[in-house]
Design an enzyme around this catalytic site. Sequence first.
Site, PDB file in Angstrom:
ATOM      1  N   CYS A 214       0.944  -1.190  -0.111  1.00 39.86           N
ATOM      2  CA  CYS A 214       0.263   0.213  -0.423  1.00 39.86           C
ATOM      3  C   CYS A 214       0.979   1.424   0.236  1.00 39.86           C
ATOM      4  CB  CYS A 214      -1.300  -0.088   0.964  1.00 39.86           C
ATOM      5  SG  CYS A 214      -1.999   1.265   1.236  1.00 39.86           S
ATOM      6  N   ASP A 286     -12.158  -7.894  -3.781  1.00 36.35           N
ATOM      7  CA  ASP A 286     -10.837  -8.219  -3.023  1.00 36.35           C
ATOM      8  C   ASP A 286      -9.600  -8.897  -3.986  1.00 36.35           C
ATOM      9  OD1 ASP A 286      -8.313  -8.731  -1.977  1.00 36.35           O
ATOM     10  OD2 ASP A 286      -9.524  -8.442  -0.492  1.00 36.35           O
ATOM     11  N   ARG A 288      -7.205 -10.105  -4.592  1.00 36.20           N
ATOM     12  CA  ARG A 288      -6.153 -10.401  -4.562  1.00 36.20           C
ATOM     13  C   ARG A 288      -5.868 -12.150  -4.477  1.00 36.20           C
ATOM     14  NH1 ARG A 288      -5.442  -7.300   1.464  1.00 36.20           N
ATOM     15  NH2 ARG A 288      -7.438  -8.305   1.577  1.00 36.20           N
TER      16      ARG A 288
END
Length: 354
Positions: A214, A286, A288
């Site tokens: 991030c 999401d 990921r």
Amino acid sequence: MSDGGKRAARAIDALRRGWPVTLAEGERAIEILAIETADSASLETFDGDTPADILLSAGRAQTLKLANQRAAAEPDRPVRVRRESWHDLPAAIAMADPAFDLTTPLKGPFKALPESDGDLAVAALELARLANLLPAVFVRPGRATTDAVEPQDLAAYRDPSDLFIAARAKLPVAATEKGEIVAFRHRADAAEHVALIIGSPSGKPPLVRIHSECLTGDVLASLKCDCGPQLSGALAAMAEEGWGILLYLRQEGRGIGLVNKLRAYALQDQGFDTVDANTRLGFAIDARDFGIAARMLTLLGQTEVRLMTNNPAKAEGLADAGIAIAERVAHIHGVNAHNEGYLATKRDRTGHQL
């Protein structure tokens, strides 16, 4: 890396550079050009004598009021839009990017067409997502070639077994002088993930934190999220414990990439929460891949962990890949006035156990 993974890798690189890509399944084939990286010259060449159609995500089509024009509508399928002669590149970008909805009047009406290319259309938008581009492409009939991407190539591209240890070295950090950094590289996308090993094995499962990159939170100390405080809090807890592993994944913005994360921020400024912002852009809530984290642990010789997380999906992702979760350790840091809504959305809409 398999031949399929190599084909997908080359195609993803081409889309990022603004080059056309061919997808094929048997004798059927389409050619695509990413709207985001196209320019006027490349689009003119791609169009030829007839304007190429546009493929959009179902979420974007719904915003443009196109979903109700499809027979036997399938919510997760791409939507093909007939491109009129006056749909130039700026108009296509406005169709593709919802962050511009308040500043760029959309040109309509639009006509949704029956999508006959099925899995090829799905693969086309998934290729764009894997390239961290908006899932919106120009599309035209193509011709099957030996380097054409096949739908099954995308799974080969994402194969966690293609991750390997590239380098390791001692690394004293602020939290502890007893640190070792291990760099991993994935053969398909060349992404470099990192593990920071704190201390030494103690005879019990390591304290593990899966932390997705991030930039805004980890480096710039953004108050919009809790990432920076969670990162420093995890390292402090591991140092106090004397044994832990931080897995730092190069999956910015829950896997959608930095640019798309900033687009999601722009939509949040317009009043959408983080879940709706992602889906409005055409991405998963999401995106990921926690199988990567499991592969990193396996390469480090760890098959059982005490996982620092509030996110059940992380524990499930590790467990599905064969990593035993001995304990889930709550990990709450960095609550402030700017991210209260963000944290509430994680709790109420994505099941975070805060």
